[in-house]
Design a protein around this motif. Structure first.
Motif, PDB file in Angstrom:
ATOM      1  N   GLU A 290       0.840  -1.197   0.000  1.00 24.02           N
ATOM      2  CA  GLU A 290       0.000   0.000   0.000  1.00 24.02           C
ATOM      3  C   GLU A 290       0.873   1.245   0.000  1.00 24.02           C
ATOM      4  O   GLU A 290       1.857   1.319   0.730  1.00 24.02           O
ATOM      5  CB  GLU A 290      -0.913   0.042   1.228  1.00 24.02           C
ATOM      6  CG  GLU A 290      -2.044  -0.939   1.166  1.00 24.02           C
ATOM      7  CD  GLU A 290      -3.050  -0.721   2.280  1.00 24.02           C
ATOM      8  OE1 GLU A 290      -4.136  -1.282   2.166  1.00 24.02           O
ATOM      9  OE2 GLU A 290      -2.755  -0.003   3.244  1.00 24.02           O
TER      10      GLU A 290
ATOM     11  N   ALA B 240       0.623   5.580  -0.026  1.00 23.63           N
ATOM     12  CA  ALA B 240      -0.218   6.767   0.127  1.00 23.63           C
ATOM     13  C   ALA B 240      -0.252   7.531  -1.191  1.00 23.63           C
ATOM     14  O   ALA B 240       0.788   7.754  -1.817  1.00 23.63           O
ATOM     15  CB  ALA B 240       0.325   7.657   1.236  1.00 23.63           C
TER      16      ALA B 240
ATOM     17  N   SER C 116      -8.276   2.975  -2.246  1.00 24.22           N
ATOM     18  CA  SER C 116      -9.195   2.991  -1.108  1.00 24.22           C
ATOM     19  C   SER C 116      -8.986   4.257  -0.287  1.00 24.22           C
ATOM     20  O   SER C 116      -7.960   4.916  -0.388  1.00 24.22           O
ATOM     21  CB  SER C 116      -8.981   1.752  -0.227  1.00 24.22           C
ATOM     22  OG  SER C 116      -7.672   1.757   0.296  1.00 24.22           O
ATOM     23  N   GLY C 117      -9.969   4.567   0.525  1.00 22.99           N
ATOM     24  CA  GLY C 117      -9.899   5.735   1.382  1.00 22.99           C
ATOM     25  C   GLY C 117     -10.312   6.990   0.641  1.00 22.99           C
ATOM     26  O   GLY C 117     -10.761   6.949  -0.502  1.00 22.99           O
ATOM     27  N   SER C 118     -10.155   8.116   1.325  1.00 22.09           N
ATOM     28  CA  SER C 118     -10.494   9.393   0.712  1.00 22.09           C
ATOM     29  C   SER C 118      -9.597  10.485   1.280  1.00 22.09           C
ATOM     30  O   SER C 118      -8.990  10.309   2.340  1.00 22.09           O
ATOM     31  CB  SER C 118     -11.961   9.737   0.961  1.00 22.09           C
ATOM     32  OG  SER C 118     -12.197   9.884   2.343  1.00 22.09           O
TER      33      SER C 118
ATOM     34  N   GLY D 159      -6.023  10.458   3.377  1.00 16.40           N
ATOM     35  CA  GLY D 159      -5.810   9.065   3.755  1.00 16.40           C
ATOM     36  C   GLY D 159      -5.930   8.070   2.621  1.00 16.40           C
ATOM     37  O   GLY D 159      -5.870   6.865   2.834  1.00 16.40           O
ATOM     38  N   GLN D 160      -6.087   8.561   1.406  1.00 16.47           N
ATOM     39  CA  GLN D 160      -6.268   7.656   0.268  1.00 16.47           C
ATOM     40  C   GLN D 160      -4.995   6.865  -0.004  1.00 16.47           C
ATOM     41  O   GLN D 160      -3.889   7.398   0.064  1.00 16.47           O
ATOM     42  CB  GLN D 160      -6.664   8.458  -0.960  1.00 16.47           C
ATOM     43  CG  GLN D 160      -7.205   7.612  -2.076  1.00 16.47           C
ATOM     44  CD  GLN D 160      -7.756   8.456  -3.205  1.00 16.47           C
ATOM     45  OE1 GLN D 160      -7.253   9.524  -3.484  1.00 16.47           O
ATOM     46  NE2 GLN D 160      -8.792   7.965  -3.846  1.00 16.47           N
ATOM     47  N   LYS D 161      -5.174   5.578  -0.322  1.00 16.19           N
ATOM     48  CA  LYS D 161      -4.046   4.684  -0.589  1.00 16.19           C
ATOM     49  C   LYS D 161      -4.316   3.851  -1.821  1.00 16.19           C
ATOM     50  O   LYS D 161      -5.463   3.611  -2.190  1.00 16.19           O
ATOM     51  CB  LYS D 161      -3.806   3.750   0.594  1.00 16.19           C
ATOM     52  CG  LYS D 161      -3.363   4.459   1.837  1.00 16.19           C
ATOM     53  CD  LYS D 161      -3.061   3.494   2.938  1.00 16.19           C
ATOM     54  CE  LYS D 161      -2.604   4.296   4.145  1.00 16.19           C
ATOM     55  NZ  LYS D 161      -2.039   3.487   5.172  1.00 16.19           N
TER      56      LYS D 161
END
Length: 105
Positions: free
Chosen positions: A35, A37, A70-72, A75-77
């Motif tokens: 993952e 960022a 994923s995320g928004s 914090g999106q990754k």
């Protein structure tokens, strides 16, 4: 990332996606990070002068075929799977126009 700007595909979106793919692959292979960022990719796009207001939409177009976004917000990754890594060499050949087994300078 150390790539000459003349090597990048022409245009903001193609440049962003190329940088994203290189960073995601490199971090998976050399750092064993599955993952990454999205802000890491965004900062490199800014450094290479291809960052624009369409970055989030362009980056999301990578979702699928071995990459999951994923995320928004901050914090999106992006999660990378081995299936994506397996096809990366062909992506580079297609994008940079190199033949298998040859190197470019």
């Amino acid at each position: 990332m150390a790539v000459h700007t003349s090597t990048l595909p022409k245009g903001k979106k193609p440049g962003q996606l190329f940088i994203a793919r290189v960073i995601l692959t490199a971090r998976f292979v050399w750092l064993s990070e599955t993952e990454v960022a999205v802000k890491t990719v965004r900062s490199e796009c800014d450094r290479y002068g291809v960052q624009d207001s369409n970055f989030a939409v362009n980056f999301k177009s990578l979702n699928g075929a071995g990459i999951t976004i994923s995320g928004s917000g901050a914090g999106q990754k992006a999660k990378v799977r081995q299936s994506y890594i397996d096809g990366f060499a062909q992506f580079l050949r297609d994008t940079l126009g190199t033949e298998e087994g040859t190197a470019t300078s």
